[in-house]
Scaffold this motif. Structure first.
Motif, PDB file in Angstrom:
ATOM      1  N   ILE A 194       0.840  -1.224   0.208  1.00 10.24           N
ATOM      2  CA  ILE A 194      -0.036   0.040   0.063  1.00 10.24           C
ATOM      3  C   ILE A 194       0.666   1.121   0.082  1.00 10.24           C
ATOM      4  O   ILE A 194       0.526   2.368  -0.881  1.00 10.24           O
ATOM      5  N   PHE A 195       1.834   1.328   0.869  1.00 12.72           N
ATOM      6  CA  PHE A 195       2.776   2.262   1.190  1.00 12.72           C
ATOM      7  C   PHE A 195       3.514   2.741  -0.583  1.00 12.72           C
ATOM      8  O   PHE A 195       3.326   3.873  -0.770  1.00 12.72           O
ATOM      9  N   ASP A 196       3.808   1.653  -1.390  1.00 14.72           N
ATOM     10  CA  ASP A 196       4.487   2.017  -2.371  1.00 14.72           C
ATOM     11  C   ASP A 196       3.523   2.416  -3.442  1.00 14.72           C
ATOM     12  O   ASP A 196       3.831   3.254  -4.580  1.00 14.72           O
ATOM     13  N   GLN A 197       2.120   2.241  -3.301  1.00 16.04           N
ATOM     14  CA  GLN A 197       1.065   2.519  -4.428  1.00 16.04           C
ATOM     15  C   GLN A 197       0.443   3.860  -3.989  1.00 16.04           C
ATOM     16  O   GLN A 197      -0.278   4.435  -4.895  1.00 16.04           O
ATOM     17  N   MET A 198       0.840   4.404  -2.862  1.00 15.02           N
ATOM     18  CA  MET A 198       0.192   5.949  -2.645  1.00 15.02           C
ATOM     19  C   MET A 198       0.907   6.895  -3.396  1.00 15.02           C
ATOM     20  O   MET A 198       1.964   7.089  -3.805  1.00 15.02           O
ATOM     21  N   ARG A 199      -0.395   7.765  -3.942  1.00 15.04           N
ATOM     22  CA  ARG A 199      -0.214   8.810  -4.698  1.00 15.04           C
ATOM     23  C   ARG A 199       0.887   9.870  -3.887  1.00 15.04           C
ATOM     24  O   ARG A 199       1.499  10.614  -4.446  1.00 15.04           O
ATOM     25  N   GLU A 200       0.179   9.744  -2.542  1.00 11.29           N
ATOM     26  CA  GLU A 200       1.158  11.015  -1.597  1.00 11.29           C
ATOM     27  C   GLU A 200       1.279  10.493  -0.461  1.00 11.29           C
ATOM     28  O   GLU A 200       0.503   9.538   0.017  1.00 11.29           O
ATOM     29  N   LYS A 201       2.298  10.819   0.325  1.00 13.22           N
ATOM     30  CA  LYS A 201       2.859  10.341   1.558  1.00 13.22           C
ATOM     31  C   LYS A 201       3.156  11.832   2.265  1.00 13.22           C
ATOM     32  O   LYS A 201       3.743  12.550   1.821  1.00 13.22           O
ATOM     33  N   ASN A 202       2.633  11.710   3.669  1.00 10.42           N
ATOM     34  CA  ASN A 202       3.144  12.563   4.586  1.00 10.42           C
ATOM     35  C   ASN A 202       3.872  12.178   5.546  1.00 10.42           C
ATOM     36  O   ASN A 202       4.261  11.028   5.307  1.00 10.42           O
ATOM     37  N   LEU A 203       4.363  12.971   6.334  1.00  4.62           N
ATOM     38  CA  LEU A 203       5.589  12.538   7.523  1.00  4.62           C
ATOM     39  C   LEU A 203       4.840  11.510   8.502  1.00  4.62           C
ATOM     40  O   LEU A 203       5.651  10.582   8.741  1.00  4.62           O
ATOM     41  N   VAL A 204       3.622  11.524   8.622  1.00  4.11           N
ATOM     42  CA  VAL A 204       2.902  10.325   9.728  1.00  4.11           C
ATOM     43  C   VAL A 204       3.087   8.825   8.754  1.00  4.11           C
ATOM     44  O   VAL A 204       3.507   7.988   9.251  1.00  4.11           O
ATOM     45  N   THR A 205       2.791   9.150   7.355  1.00  3.73           N
ATOM     46  CA  THR A 205       2.930   7.716   6.636  1.00  3.73           C
ATOM     47  C   THR A 205       4.305   7.322   6.519  1.00  3.73           C
ATOM     48  O   THR A 205       4.524   6.027   6.818  1.00  3.73           O
ATOM     49  N   TRP A 206       5.324   8.098   6.356  1.00  7.07           N
ATOM     50  CA  TRP A 206       6.772   7.484   6.375  1.00  7.07           C
ATOM     51  C   TRP A 206       7.001   7.004   7.678  1.00  7.07           C
ATOM     52  O   TRP A 206       7.638   5.970   7.637  1.00  7.07           O
ATOM     53  N   SER A 207       6.972   7.900   8.787  1.00 12.91           N
ATOM     54  CA  SER A 207       7.244   7.635  10.177  1.00 12.91           C
ATOM     55  C   SER A 207       6.469   5.928  10.366  1.00 12.91           C
ATOM     56  O   SER A 207       7.321   5.349  11.136  1.00 12.91           O
ATOM     57  N   ILE A 208       5.363   6.026  10.063  1.00 10.23           N
ATOM     58  CA  ILE A 208       4.708   4.470  10.266  1.00 10.23           C
ATOM     59  C   ILE A 208       5.392   3.329   9.880  1.00 10.23           C
ATOM     60  O   ILE A 208       5.664   2.216  10.237  1.00 10.23           O
ATOM     61  N   MET A 209       5.787   3.610   8.314  1.00  7.54           N
ATOM     62  CA  MET A 209       6.244   2.796   7.629  1.00  7.54           C
ATOM     63  C   MET A 209       7.829   2.335   8.135  1.00  7.54           C
ATOM     64  O   MET A 209       8.425   1.100   8.437  1.00  7.54           O
ATOM     65  N   ILE A 210       8.404   3.339   8.535  1.00  4.83           N
ATOM     66  CA  ILE A 210       9.807   3.308   9.179  1.00  4.83           C
ATOM     67  C   ILE A 210       9.620   2.554  10.563  1.00  4.83           C
ATOM     68  O   ILE A 210      10.367   1.720  10.752  1.00  4.83           O
ATOM     69  N   SER A 211       8.763   2.903  11.418  1.00  6.28           N
ATOM     70  CA  SER A 211       8.598   2.189  12.739  1.00  6.28           C
ATOM     71  C   SER A 211       8.182   0.852  12.554  1.00  6.28           C
ATOM     72  O   SER A 211       8.666  -0.008  13.340  1.00  6.28           O
ATOM     73  N   GLY A 212       7.370   0.421  11.581  1.00  4.24           N
ATOM     74  CA  GLY A 212       6.918  -0.939  11.338  1.00  4.24           C
ATOM     75  C   GLY A 212       8.335  -1.592  11.231  1.00  4.24           C
ATOM     76  O   GLY A 212       8.482  -2.907  11.532  1.00  4.24           O
ATOM     77  N   TYR A 213       9.014  -1.567  10.144  1.00  8.55           N
ATOM     78  CA  TYR A 213      10.353  -2.241  10.040  1.00  8.55           C
ATOM     79  C   TYR A 213      10.986  -2.303  11.080  1.00  8.55           C
ATOM     80  O   TYR A 213      11.789  -3.321  11.382  1.00  8.55           O
ATOM     81  N   GLY A 214      11.176  -1.338  12.008  1.00  4.73           N
ATOM     82  CA  GLY A 214      11.920  -1.441  13.165  1.00  4.73           C
ATOM     83  C   GLY A 214      11.320  -2.358  14.213  1.00  4.73           C
ATOM     84  O   GLY A 214      12.081  -3.136  14.793  1.00  4.73           O
ATOM     85  N   MET A 215      10.042  -2.411  14.321  1.00  2.00           N
ATOM     86  CA  MET A 215       9.311  -3.429  15.248  1.00  2.00           C
ATOM     87  C   MET A 215       9.542  -4.924  14.687  1.00  2.00           C
ATOM     88  O   MET A 215       9.387  -5.854  15.595  1.00  2.00           O
TER      89      MET A 215
END
Length: 517
Positions: A203-224
């Protein structure tokens, strides 16, 4: 009454914005004075003024006053009733909120959204989902607010599963809300927290627009999920597009800590100030203490704390004590524990961890004294449990649980499984068992931990090629972590375990955390 400046007389349109300003600023003392002015001028019963008063008193926590104003209203409109519902939910009075919801004859979309949000906020995800399904049965089309409420509930709940995330995602697609930025971001978060990084990333890769929250959640996800390299790759991409905030840095530093990336962690920590002008908070210092501690650099971690420009809080000392779980050190353990007992004396997890560390150091009397101290102070231990979903039904296991209809079969299979993993090299770690009983009893008590029971239940009732997914409400114990690695090896099954700190992906005798947790 205070005289208005210039002699102008306020009216019913004057009071609502002033009362809203009092709520926003948290100046409830001034709000009470404004209420008095409205009453003196005869505007207290005006529907707009009354709604504003109810909202203000609700936000201030004056539940009784807000309820009295509501009860006195001759015309109780649905916006007003929704506001009272929200007030009850924020105060933790979910039963009263539901009673009010049930009493609304003509519920609007906001009524449904408010009640779903109330359940989600109270960690009553199953109730939120029931209400969501009822909406669909009544052919009431949820909007983005409703969908965000149920999605966030899925992300935060201990009993939600990957299936729930998939159901919510499917509805978002069918209702054409999936292209809404906030909805997409919430769905990503639910997939991350339900253990499906691949779905989240798609879903992240298909998004037309990403904000700071989107990037942070995906980064946090990989960390978890212990994917430190992917965290840094994503973080570097993000920096080219937008400025990270302090929350993003917490996610990156935490990921570096869990992955053992010491140099990268230091580089990231230093760049906060030099590149982005962000002042480090206690969370960032806690991550650095965790980073050093997990690497066995306990003395450096202690020196780092001493040089902090701010007073270390529970998160910092907790990271140091947690590091002593991996690298036991009596002196530093006592330093961290003393500080924690002063700052957070009712946190049961600190006592349990300290007792286990003393046991691993061979200090059995000290370990016993900590548990005695815990009882004297009236500190209650949080009951650990593990949840597994099977055929759309959730099954919950406690330590030594015998409530499952298959209990006899579970314990027979568990006994056989323990023999198999012992032959493969598993040695029970009695540091995580009851301490005031014989060694044989200690070993048997380890076998009955909720994690092992849930996993065996999954092995019995699922196909040989399927992945077993379980959720522990506390940190997984060290013995269960070791045992699960061996179980994944001898059964050739993939096991995904989420605990209170992170995800563990077990496969062929290895864990994604690299035992660095």
């Amino acid at each position: 009454m205070r005289q208005p400046r210039g002699g102008a007389q306020p009216n019913n349109f004057t009071f609502p914005p002033v009362l809203k300003a009092c709520s926003y600023l948290g100046d409830f003392e001034e709000g009470v004075k404004i209420h008095g002015d409205a009453a003196e001028l005869g505007y207290e019963s005006d529907v707009f003024v009354r709604n504003s008063l109810i909202a203000m008193y609700s936000k201030s926590g004056a539940v009784d006053t807000a309820k009295r104003l509501f009860d006195e209203m001759p015309d109780r409109k649905v916006i007003v009733q929704n506001a009272i519902m929200g007030m009850y939910s924020r105060c933790g009075k979910i039963e009263q909120a539901r009673k009010l919801f049930d009493g609304i004859a003509e519920k609007d979309l906001a009524s449904w959204s408010s009640m779903i949000e109330a359940y989600a906020r109270a960690d009553m995800f199953e109730e939120a989902m029931k209400l969501f399904r009822n909406m669909k049965l009544l052919e009431i089309v949820p909007d983005r607010v409703t969908l965000l409420g149920v999605t966030r509930g899925c992300s935060n709940s201990a009993v939600a599963s990957l299936r729930h995330a998939q159901l919510i995602h499917g509805f978002a697609i069918r209702s054409l809300l999936i292209e809404d930025l906030m909805v997409e971001t919430a769905v990503i978060d639910s997939y991350v927290r339900r253990g499906s990084l691949n779905s989240a990333r798609r879903i992240f890769d298909q998004m037309r627009e990403k904000n700071l929250v989107t990037w942070s959640i995906m980064i946090s996800g990989y960390g978890m999920h212990g994917r430190g390299v992917e965290v840094l790759e994503l973080f570097n991409r993000m920096k080219c597009l937008m400025k990270p905030d302090h929350i993003t840095f917490v996610s990156v530093l935490s990921a570096c800590s869990h992955a053992g990336l010491i140099d990268e962690g230091w580089q990231c920590f230093n760049s906060m100030t030099t590149e982005f002008g962000i002042v480090a908070h206690s969370e960032h210092y806690a991550c650095m203490v965790d980073l050093l501690g997990r690497a066995g650099q306990l003395e450096k971690a202690r020196e780092f704390i001493e040089k902090m420009p701010i007073k270390p809080d529970c998160s910092v000392w907790g990271s140091l004590l947690g590091a002593c779980r991996i690298h036991p050190d009596a002196k530093i353990t006592e330093l961290a524990a003393t500080s924690l007992f002063e700052l957070d004396p009712q946190n049961s997890g600190r006592y349990i961890l300290l007792s286990n560390i003393y046991t691993s150091l061979g200090k059995i009397e000290e370990a016993h004294s900590i548990r005695v101290l815990m009882r004297k102070r009236g500190v209650k231990k949080i009951a650990g449990y593990t949840v597994i979903e099977l055929n759309n039904k959730l099954y919950k296991f406690l330590v030594g649980d015998c409530s499952n209809p298959q209990s006899d079969l579970i314990y027979r299979e568990l006994e056989r499984l323990m023999d198999r993993i012992k032959e493969a090299g598993y040695v029970p770690n009695t540091n995580f068992a009851l301490h005031d009983v014989e060694e044989e009893t200690q070993v048997k008590s380890l076998y009955m931990h909720s994690e092992k029971l849930a996993i065996v239940f999954g092995l019995i009732n699922t196909r040989p090629e399927s992945t077993i997914r379980v959720h522990k409400n506390l940190r997984v114990c060290g013995d269960c972590h070791t045992a699960t690695k061996f179980i994944s090896k001898v059964t050739k099954r993939k096991i995904v375990m989420r605990d209170s700190h992170r995800f563990h992906h077990f496969s062929d005798g290895e864990c994604s955390c690299g035992d660095y947790w």
